[in-house]
Design a protein around this motif. Structure first.
Motif, mmCIF file in Angstrom:
data_model
loop_
_atom_site.group_PDB
_atom_site.id
_atom_site.type_symbol
_atom_site.label_atom_id
_atom_site.label_comp_id
_atom_site.label_asym_id
_atom_site.label_seq_id
_atom_site.Cartn_x
_atom_site.Cartn_y
_atom_site.Cartn_z
ATOM 1 N N ASP A 21 1.186 -0.735 0.211
ATOM 2 C CA ASP A 21 0.118 0.868 0.342
ATOM 3 C C ASP A 21 0.257 1.027 0.006
ATOM 4 O OD1 ASP A 21 -1.951 -1.441 -0.058
ATOM 5 O OD2 ASP A 21 -2.840 -1.296 2.321
ATOM 6 N N SER A 22 2.045 0.895 0.800
ATOM 7 C CA SER A 22 2.936 2.380 0.718
ATOM 8 C C SER A 22 3.295 2.686 -0.719
ATOM 9 C CB SER A 22 4.274 2.151 2.176
ATOM 10 O OG SER A 22 2.971 2.277 3.281
ATOM 11 N N TYR A 23 3.896 1.317 -0.867
ATOM 12 C CA TYR A 23 4.270 1.393 -2.122
ATOM 13 C C TYR A 23 3.786 2.279 -3.362
ATOM 14 C CZ TYR A 23 6.941 0.113 -6.525
ATOM 15 O OH TYR A 23 7.854 0.774 -7.768
ATOM 16 N N ASP A 24 2.713 1.814 -3.709
ATOM 17 C CA ASP A 24 1.254 2.470 -4.401
ATOM 18 C C ASP A 24 0.962 3.964 -4.006
ATOM 19 O OD1 ASP A 24 1.808 -0.410 -5.479
ATOM 20 O OD2 ASP A 24 -0.381 -1.192 -4.410
ATOM 21 N N ILE A 25 0.801 3.695 -2.736
ATOM 22 C CA ILE A 25 0.674 5.516 -2.506
ATOM 23 C C ILE A 25 1.688 6.177 -3.050
ATOM 24 C CG2 ILE A 25 -0.032 7.284 -0.954
ATOM 25 C CD1 ILE A 25 -1.469 4.903 0.491
ATOM 26 N N ILE A 26 3.132 6.472 -2.863
ATOM 27 C CA ILE A 26 3.944 7.117 -3.380
ATOM 28 C C ILE A 26 4.472 7.094 -4.372
ATOM 29 C CG2 ILE A 26 6.644 6.633 -2.841
ATOM 30 C CD1 ILE A 26 5.228 7.576 -0.221
ATOM 31 N N SER A 27 4.730 5.153 -4.829
ATOM 32 C CA SER A 27 3.952 5.789 -6.591
ATOM 33 C C SER A 27 3.548 6.958 -7.283
ATOM 34 C CB SER A 27 4.039 3.959 -7.148
ATOM 35 O OG SER A 27 5.300 3.489 -6.977
ATOM 36 N N GLU A 28 1.722 6.674 -6.825
ATOM 37 C CA GLU A 28 1.169 7.783 -7.356
ATOM 38 C C GLU A 28 1.526 8.940 -7.457
ATOM 39 O OE1 GLU A 28 -3.203 7.075 -6.268
ATOM 40 O OE2 GLU A 28 -2.625 4.430 -6.507
ATOM 41 N N LEU A 29 1.962 9.052 -5.989
ATOM 42 C CA LEU A 29 2.510 10.942 -5.751
ATOM 43 C C LEU A 29 3.171 10.895 -6.749
ATOM 44 C CD1 LEU A 29 1.602 10.357 -1.777
ATOM 45 C CD2 LEU A 29 0.356 12.183 -3.101
ATOM 46 N N LEU A 30 4.526 10.964 -6.629
ATOM 47 C CA LEU A 30 5.453 10.955 -7.070
ATOM 48 C C LEU A 30 5.656 11.567 -8.852
ATOM 49 C CD1 LEU A 30 8.160 8.126 -5.688
ATOM 50 C CD2 LEU A 30 8.215 11.028 -5.725
ATOM 51 N N ALA A 31 4.490 9.802 -9.363
ATOM 52 C CA ALA A 31 3.815 10.022 -10.875
ATOM 53 C C ALA A 31 3.451 11.253 -11.022
ATOM 54 C CB ALA A 31 3.583 9.117 -11.274
ATOM 55 N N GLY A 32 2.124 11.898 -9.877
ATOM 56 C CA GLY A 32 1.492 13.535 -9.565
ATOM 57 C C GLY A 32 2.246 14.050 -9.305
ATOM 58 N N LEU A 33 3.661 14.220 -8.889
ATOM 59 C CA LEU A 33 4.881 15.454 -8.916
ATOM 60 C C LEU A 33 4.772 15.369 -10.674
ATOM 61 C CD1 LEU A 33 5.712 17.200 -6.979
ATOM 62 C CD2 LEU A 33 7.289 15.434 -6.601
ATOM 63 N N LYS A 58 -0.038 22.221 -7.378
ATOM 64 C CA LYS A 58 -0.947 21.396 -7.371
ATOM 65 C C LYS A 58 0.384 20.060 -7.215
ATOM 66 C CE LYS A 58 -4.313 21.089 -10.605
ATOM 67 N NZ LYS A 58 -5.782 19.667 -11.381
ATOM 68 N N ALA A 59 1.586 20.873 -7.765
ATOM 69 C CA ALA A 59 3.108 20.152 -7.460
ATOM 70 C C ALA A 59 3.117 20.127 -6.264
ATOM 71 C CB ALA A 59 4.108 21.003 -8.627
ATOM 72 N N GLU A 60 3.311 21.549 -6.105
ATOM 73 C CA GLU A 60 3.810 21.631 -4.560
ATOM 74 C C GLU A 60 3.034 21.298 -3.523
ATOM 75 O OE1 GLU A 60 4.649 26.026 -1.828
ATOM 76 O OE2 GLU A 60 3.289 26.198 -3.318
ATOM 77 N N SER A 61 1.907 21.237 -2.972
ATOM 78 C CA SER A 61 1.060 20.116 -2.870
ATOM 79 C C SER A 61 1.059 18.937 -2.494
ATOM 80 C CB SER A 61 -0.700 20.628 -3.065
ATOM 81 O OG SER A 61 -1.097 21.816 -2.404
ATOM 82 N N ILE A 62 1.923 18.592 -3.775
ATOM 83 C CA ILE A 62 2.308 16.547 -3.463
ATOM 84 C C ILE A 62 3.734 16.744 -3.194
ATOM 85 C CG2 ILE A 62 2.753 14.987 -5.410
ATOM 86 C CD1 ILE A 62 0.516 15.505 -7.250
ATOM 87 N N ILE A 64 5.038 17.987 -0.782
ATOM 88 C CA ILE A 64 4.069 18.375 0.948
ATOM 89 C C ILE A 64 3.678 17.363 1.646
ATOM 90 C CG2 ILE A 64 2.866 20.082 2.805
ATOM 91 C CD1 ILE A 64 2.666 22.702 0.983
ATOM 92 N N ALA A 65 3.133 16.663 0.521
ATOM 93 C CA ALA A 65 2.785 15.158 1.317
ATOM 94 C C ALA A 65 3.426 13.915 1.124
ATOM 95 C CB ALA A 65 1.570 14.977 0.433
ATOM 96 N N LEU A 66 4.333 14.448 0.344
ATOM 97 C CA LEU A 66 5.695 13.445 0.010
ATOM 98 C C LEU A 66 6.511 13.709 1.310
ATOM 99 C CD1 LEU A 66 6.296 13.281 -3.549
ATOM 100 C CD2 LEU A 66 5.552 11.295 -1.794
ATOM 101 N N GLN A 67 6.196 14.931 1.537
ATOM 102 C CA GLN A 67 7.152 15.151 2.380
ATOM 103 C C GLN A 67 7.375 14.993 4.143
ATOM 104 O OE1 GLN A 67 8.445 19.561 2.206
ATOM 105 N NE2 GLN A 67 9.984 19.198 2.662
ATOM 106 N N ASN A 68 5.747 14.876 4.052
ATOM 107 C CA ASN A 68 5.335 14.237 5.191
ATOM 108 C C ASN A 68 5.015 12.589 5.288
ATOM 109 O OD1 ASN A 68 3.874 17.303 6.034
ATOM 110 N ND2 ASN A 68 2.493 16.810 5.035
ATOM 111 N N CYS A 69 5.173 11.852 4.137
ATOM 112 C CA CYS A 69 5.279 10.711 5.090
ATOM 113 C C CYS A 69 6.698 10.292 4.739
ATOM 114 C CB CYS A 69 5.076 10.162 3.209
ATOM 115 S SG CYS A 69 3.976 9.987 2.288
ATOM 116 N N LEU A 70 8.194 11.210 5.402
ATOM 117 C CA LEU A 70 9.693 10.699 5.488
ATOM 118 C C LEU A 70 9.368 11.081 7.364
ATOM 119 C CD1 LEU A 70 11.071 13.232 3.269
ATOM 120 C CD2 LEU A 70 10.952 11.214 3.293
ATOM 121 N N CYS A 85 15.380 17.420 -1.286
ATOM 122 C CA CYS A 85 14.639 16.784 -2.569
ATOM 123 C C CYS A 85 12.773 17.884 -2.906
ATOM 124 C CB CYS A 85 14.768 16.004 -3.922
ATOM 125 S SG CYS A 85 16.278 15.185 -3.688
ATOM 126 N N TYR A 86 12.644 17.517 -1.662
ATOM 127 C CA TYR A 86 11.309 18.037 -2.079
ATOM 128 C C TYR A 86 11.007 19.132 -1.757
ATOM 129 C CZ TYR A 86 9.895 13.050 -2.274
ATOM 130 O OH TYR A 86 10.011 11.801 -2.278
#
Length: 127
Positions: A21-33, A58-62, A64-70, A85-86
């Motif tokens: 699940d985590s892998y898929d979520i991060i994959s979607e976020l990175l693709a969207g970014l 939208k890229a900035e929001s993504i 932020i979301a990726l940073q919050n996953c770290l 990087c983020y």
């Protein structure tokens, strides 16, 4: 490098979801970014500034979301590098949205492309 990946693996990134699940979520976020940064550049070239800014937001929001996953505390050097990087991507998009300064956007897109490709190459058990 393998030790650093193992250290990052032990971090709290997965929280309550499964590794897949985590892998898929991060994959979607990175693709969207990556897509939003690419589209920002395309709309800039077409002089569609409002649409370009919307994509940049939208890229900035993504980012932020990726940073919050770290998990900065337990993620070690890899988490810190990803955070940087983020942060770079956020600065690039913010500069464009607020000041119409596009000098960092191409580099931000390159960084997001590299992150996405690296992530795609990871095994879900490592992620």
């Amino acid at each position: 490098m393998n030790k650093k990946i193992q250290e990052y693996k032990k971090s709290n990134l997965r929280q309550k979801s499964t590794s897949k699940d985590s892998y898929d979520i991060i994959s979607e976020l990175l693709a969207g970014l990556n897509t939003n940064l690419k589209e920002t550049l395309i709309f800039m070239e077409k002089n569609k500034i409002d649409t370009a800014k919307e994509k940049a937001r939208k890229a900035e929001s993504i980012a932020i979301a990726l940073q919050n996953c770290l998990d900065i505390k337990n993620g070690g050097e890899i988490a810190q590098n990803l955070n940087n990087c983020y942060r770079h991507i956020r600065i690039a998009t913010k500069n464009y949205v607020e000041k119409e300064k596009a000098d960092l956007l191409s580099n931000a897109h390159f960084v997001s492309s590299e992150l996405l490709e690296g992530w795609k190459g990871m095994n879900t058990s490592v992620a």
